[in-house]
Motif scaffolding. Structure first.
Motif, mmCIF file in Angstrom:
data_model
loop_
_atom_site.group_PDB
_atom_site.id
_atom_site.type_symbol
_atom_site.label_atom_id
_atom_site.label_comp_id
_atom_site.label_asym_id
_atom_site.label_seq_id
_atom_site.Cartn_x
_atom_site.Cartn_y
_atom_site.Cartn_z
ATOM 1 N N GLY A 192 0.772 -1.233 0.000
ATOM 2 C CA GLY A 192 0.000 0.000 0.000
ATOM 3 C C GLY A 192 0.801 1.280 0.000
ATOM 4 N N GLU A 193 2.126 1.183 0.065
ATOM 5 C CA GLU A 193 2.971 2.382 0.112
ATOM 6 C C GLU A 193 4.161 2.222 -0.824
ATOM 7 O OE1 GLU A 193 2.270 5.021 1.887
ATOM 8 O OE2 GLU A 193 0.646 4.241 3.160
ATOM 9 N N ASN A 194 4.645 3.342 -1.351
ATOM 10 C CA ASN A 194 5.911 3.299 -2.085
ATOM 11 C C ASN A 194 7.041 3.010 -1.101
ATOM 12 O OD1 ASN A 194 4.532 4.045 -4.428
ATOM 13 N ND2 ASN A 194 4.917 6.235 -4.077
ATOM 14 N N ALA A 195 7.986 2.192 -1.493
ATOM 15 C CA ALA A 195 9.118 1.879 -0.622
ATOM 16 C C ALA A 195 9.847 3.164 -0.241
ATOM 17 C CB ALA A 195 10.074 0.923 -1.330
ATOM 18 N N ASP A 196 10.278 3.278 1.014
ATOM 19 C CA ASP A 196 10.953 4.506 1.447
ATOM 20 C C ASP A 196 12.433 4.466 1.053
ATOM 21 O OD1 ASP A 196 12.482 3.161 3.560
ATOM 22 O OD2 ASP A 196 10.623 3.133 4.718
ATOM 23 N N ASP A 197 13.079 5.612 1.172
ATOM 24 C CA ASP A 197 14.476 5.749 0.733
ATOM 25 C C ASP A 197 15.416 4.807 1.469
ATOM 26 O OD1 ASP A 197 13.697 7.721 -1.024
ATOM 27 O OD2 ASP A 197 14.303 9.386 0.265
ATOM 28 N N LEU A 198 15.214 4.638 2.764
ATOM 29 C CA LEU A 198 16.103 3.785 3.553
ATOM 30 C C LEU A 198 15.983 2.327 3.116
ATOM 31 C CD1 LEU A 198 18.136 3.446 5.830
ATOM 32 C CD2 LEU A 198 16.204 3.265 7.443
ATOM 33 N N THR A 199 14.759 1.875 2.884
ATOM 34 C CA THR A 199 14.545 0.502 2.421
ATOM 35 C C THR A 199 15.246 0.262 1.092
ATOM 36 O OG1 THR A 199 12.415 0.332 3.560
ATOM 37 C CG2 THR A 199 12.787 -1.172 1.717
ATOM 38 N N LEU A 200 15.138 1.227 0.192
ATOM 39 C CA LEU A 200 15.751 1.091 -1.118
ATOM 40 C C LEU A 200 17.277 1.126 -1.028
ATOM 41 C CD1 LEU A 200 13.368 3.359 -3.239
ATOM 42 C CD2 LEU A 200 13.419 0.862 -3.146
ATOM 43 N N GLN A 201 17.798 2.013 -0.197
ATOM 44 C CA GLN A 201 19.252 2.111 -0.054
ATOM 45 C C GLN A 201 19.836 0.845 0.570
ATOM 46 O OE1 GLN A 201 21.214 4.343 -1.320
ATOM 47 N NE2 GLN A 201 23.130 3.607 -0.411
ATOM 48 N N ASN A 202 19.137 0.287 1.562
ATOM 49 C CA ASN A 202 19.596 -0.964 2.195
ATOM 50 C C ASN A 202 19.593 -2.112 1.180
ATOM 51 O OD1 ASN A 202 20.011 0.267 4.668
ATOM 52 N ND2 ASN A 202 18.033 -0.352 5.515
ATOM 53 N N ALA A 203 18.544 -2.157 0.355
ATOM 54 C CA ALA A 203 18.470 -3.196 -0.674
ATOM 55 C C ALA A 203 19.602 -3.018 -1.691
ATOM 56 C CB ALA A 203 17.112 -3.144 -1.370
ATOM 57 N N HIS A 204 19.893 -1.780 -2.027
ATOM 58 C CA HIS A 204 20.981 -1.467 -2.958
ATOM 59 C C HIS A 204 22.324 -1.954 -2.403
ATOM 60 C CE1 HIS A 204 23.738 0.680 -5.506
ATOM 61 N NE2 HIS A 204 24.034 1.595 -4.594
ATOM 62 N N GLN A 205 22.587 -1.656 -1.155
ATOM 63 C CA GLN A 205 23.852 -2.061 -0.543
ATOM 64 C C GLN A 205 23.981 -3.581 -0.507
ATOM 65 O OE1 GLN A 205 24.074 -0.104 3.268
ATOM 66 N NE2 GLN A 205 24.269 1.929 2.376
ATOM 67 N N ARG A 206 22.878 -4.253 -0.221
ATOM 68 C CA ARG A 206 22.918 -5.721 -0.186
ATOM 69 C C ARG A 206 23.109 -6.289 -1.594
ATOM 70 N NH1 ARG A 206 18.117 -9.929 0.846
ATOM 71 N NH2 ARG A 206 19.371 -11.821 0.630
ATOM 72 N N LEU A 207 22.432 -5.714 -2.575
ATOM 73 C CA LEU A 207 22.526 -6.215 -3.941
ATOM 74 C C LEU A 207 23.956 -6.107 -4.470
ATOM 75 C CD1 LEU A 207 21.158 -7.413 -6.397
ATOM 76 C CD2 LEU A 207 20.372 -5.123 -7.042
ATOM 77 N N LEU A 208 24.645 -5.054 -4.104
ATOM 78 C CA LEU A 208 26.036 -4.890 -4.542
ATOM 79 C C LEU A 208 26.947 -5.983 -3.981
ATOM 80 C CD1 LEU A 208 26.557 -1.013 -4.324
ATOM 81 C CD2 LEU A 208 26.259 -2.416 -6.377
ATOM 82 N N THR A 209 26.556 -6.542 -2.835
ATOM 83 C CA THR A 209 27.348 -7.638 -2.257
ATOM 84 C C THR A 209 27.009 -8.980 -2.898
ATOM 85 O OG1 THR A 209 25.788 -8.169 -0.466
ATOM 86 C CG2 THR A 209 27.405 -6.418 -0.044
ATOM 87 N N LEU A 210 25.828 -9.084 -3.504
ATOM 88 C CA LEU A 210 25.407 -10.348 -4.120
ATOM 89 C C LEU A 210 25.908 -10.491 -5.551
ATOM 90 C CD1 LEU A 210 21.681 -10.576 -2.899
ATOM 91 C CD2 LEU A 210 23.714 -11.586 -1.866
ATOM 92 N N LEU A 211 25.928 -9.383 -6.275
ATOM 93 C CA LEU A 211 26.400 -9.393 -7.659
ATOM 94 C C LEU A 211 27.905 -9.130 -7.703
ATOM 95 C CD1 LEU A 211 23.616 -7.123 -9.195
ATOM 96 C CD2 LEU A 211 23.880 -9.582 -9.661
ATOM 97 N N THR A 212 28.557 -9.599 -8.738
ATOM 98 C CA THR A 212 29.939 -9.202 -8.942
ATOM 99 C C THR A 212 29.940 -7.738 -9.401
ATOM 100 O OG1 THR A 212 30.008 -9.798 -11.286
ATOM 101 C CG2 THR A 212 30.498 -11.544 -9.688
ATOM 102 N N LYS A 213 31.059 -7.054 -9.223
ATOM 103 C CA LYS A 213 31.129 -5.655 -9.658
ATOM 104 C C LYS A 213 30.902 -5.554 -11.160
ATOM 105 C CE LYS A 213 33.806 -1.400 -9.335
ATOM 106 N NZ LYS A 213 33.371 -0.947 -10.676
ATOM 107 N N GLU A 214 31.440 -6.501 -11.901
ATOM 108 C CA GLU A 214 31.252 -6.503 -13.354
ATOM 109 C C GLU A 214 29.767 -6.598 -13.708
ATOM 110 O OE1 GLU A 214 32.738 -9.017 -17.304
ATOM 111 O OE2 GLU A 214 33.097 -9.800 -15.282
ATOM 112 N N GLN A 215 29.034 -7.448 -12.982
ATOM 113 C CA GLN A 215 27.606 -7.610 -13.256
ATOM 114 C C GLN A 215 26.809 -6.357 -12.882
ATOM 115 O OE1 GLN A 215 26.994 -11.180 -10.969
ATOM 116 N NE2 GLN A 215 26.904 -12.474 -12.790
#
Length: 383
Positions: A85-108
């Motif tokens: 029911g709500e747009n994701a907030d900035d903190l949620t998105l930033q945390n997901a971004h930081q985690r995603l960078l650890t899951l993918l290789t830098k090249e990817q």
């Protein structure tokens, strides 16, 4: 670490050439580290966003955890990743971004396009959801959203659009969208009858259980839904999207309060901003036809602009019955057509054209065009 916004600004939205391996390879890297909910894939030319939002709200009604991934956004990136029911907030998105960078290789992570990276980002935000309503981007079979397994595919109206990416052949466009189906699929009503044959053909090829919306919902069910929706003031073309979403809900074994649901269309779809201003992010011929059918008998000053690759000649011809005059709004985007070209087309239809400056209270306005047109207008309206 750079912010999500800074990271995405350096990326192309899409690549001109399709890389059939980039997204699947990236998904293979993170698949075992992701919890992917049940996915309902929404594919088509028009109506994806509203159909998806109706369905997401319906699932939310029955106390399920629901995500709705939609694009593009109008004012804020957060609009793309809707959660319960709500747009994701900035903190949620930033945390997901930081985690995603650890899951993918830098090249990817560097190689993924804006849309591809955002798709993975959304799936991290949605890990605890019961269902995710996942809206495809431009395509279907080769779309970034198609790497995930799905429990159901919904197909909204399909027509020729985004020719630079998809081509001018309705058969090829329809089939590449339909080849995204995996097991079960529901087809919404189609303005082009031949599309139905392509749906059946692809379903047979892939061994999928594929039915039409009209098969899923009885005539009486459709009439009852439309009666309630009309009483709530829901535009006709949005009623079609509501029916498709409710056919999906029935397939999943759930039901919803249609009256409440009719009040929750996605912003920017025949949205009444003021008593004299209607906004719609429709930007192709199919959308123009639906708008005219809904607003026929009324007259508006059209606030408009168009990308070069859009069929703006036929869009203006189609909108003419409801247009008194056109006011061109300046949009800062390299894809926008030259004003002189738009002016020539509008004048050829004997419609008065000028530059948009301000809203006058004694006029009725229809703001129609791409998301960038809507964004530009809304920002000027706030000033």
């Amino acid at each position: 670490m750079e912010s999500l916004q800074e990271f995405l600004e350096a990326k192309p939205l899409f690549y001109d050439e399709i890389d059939l391996e980039r997204m699947p390879k990236a998904y293979a890297t993170v698949k075992d580290k992701l919890t992917v909910p049940k996915i309902i894939h929404v594919v088509g030319t028009n109506g994806k966003g509203t159909t998806g939002r109706f369905l997401a709200n319906a699932l939310l009604q029955i106390n399920l955890n629901v995500g709705h991934y939609t694009s593009p956004h109008i004012l804020s990136f957060n609009e793309r990743i809707w959660l319960n029911g709500e747009n994701a907030d900035d903190l949620t998105l930033q945390n997901a971004h930081q985690r995603l960078l650890t899951l993918l290789t830098k090249e990817q992570s560097d190689a993924l396009s804006y849309f591809e990276y955002t798709t993975f980002l959304a799936m991290l935000v949605y890990e605890k959801c019961d269902y995710v309503v996942l809206e495809a981007g431009l395509g279907g079979e080769f779309d970034a959203t198609n790497v995930f397994e799905k429990v159901l595919s919904l197909f909204t109206p399909i027509a020729i659009d985004h020719q630079a990416f998809l081509g001018d052949d309705i058969a090829a466009i329809a089939k590449t969208k339909f080849r995204s189906m995996e097991s079960d699929a529901i087809l919404g009503r189609q303005p082009n009858g031949e599309v139905i044959a392509y749906f059946d053909e692809v379903a047979r090829e892939k061994g999928c259980r594929a039915v039409s919306m009209d098969t899923m919902l009885t005539t009486k069910e459709q009439q009852d839904i439309s009666t309630i929706a009309e009483k709530e003031g829901l535009a006709y073309y949005l009623q079609e999207n509501l029916l498709l979403s409710l056919s999906a809900l029935k397939f999943l074994g759930f039901s919803a309060d249609v009256k409440t649901l009719s009040r929750t269309p996605l912003f920017g779809r025949l949205t009444k901003l003021r008593d004299n201003i209607v906004l719609d992010v429709g930007h192709n011929l199919l959308a123009a036809q639906a708008i005219v059918k809904t607003l026929f008998g009324e007259k508006y000053t059209l606030i408009y602009n168009s990308y070069r690759d859009k069929d703006y000649i036929n869009i203006i011809k189609t909108l003419k019955p409801i247009i008194e005059a056109v006011e061109l709004i300046s949009v800062d985007d390299v894809r926008v057509e030259q004003e002189s070209a738009l002016e020539a087309v509008i004048k050829a239809e004997d419609i008065a054209v000028s530059k948009f400056a301000t809203i006058e209270q004694n006029k009725s306005y229809l703001v129609f065009g791409s998301f960038s047109v809507a964004e530009t207008f809304l920002k000027q309206l706030e000033d």
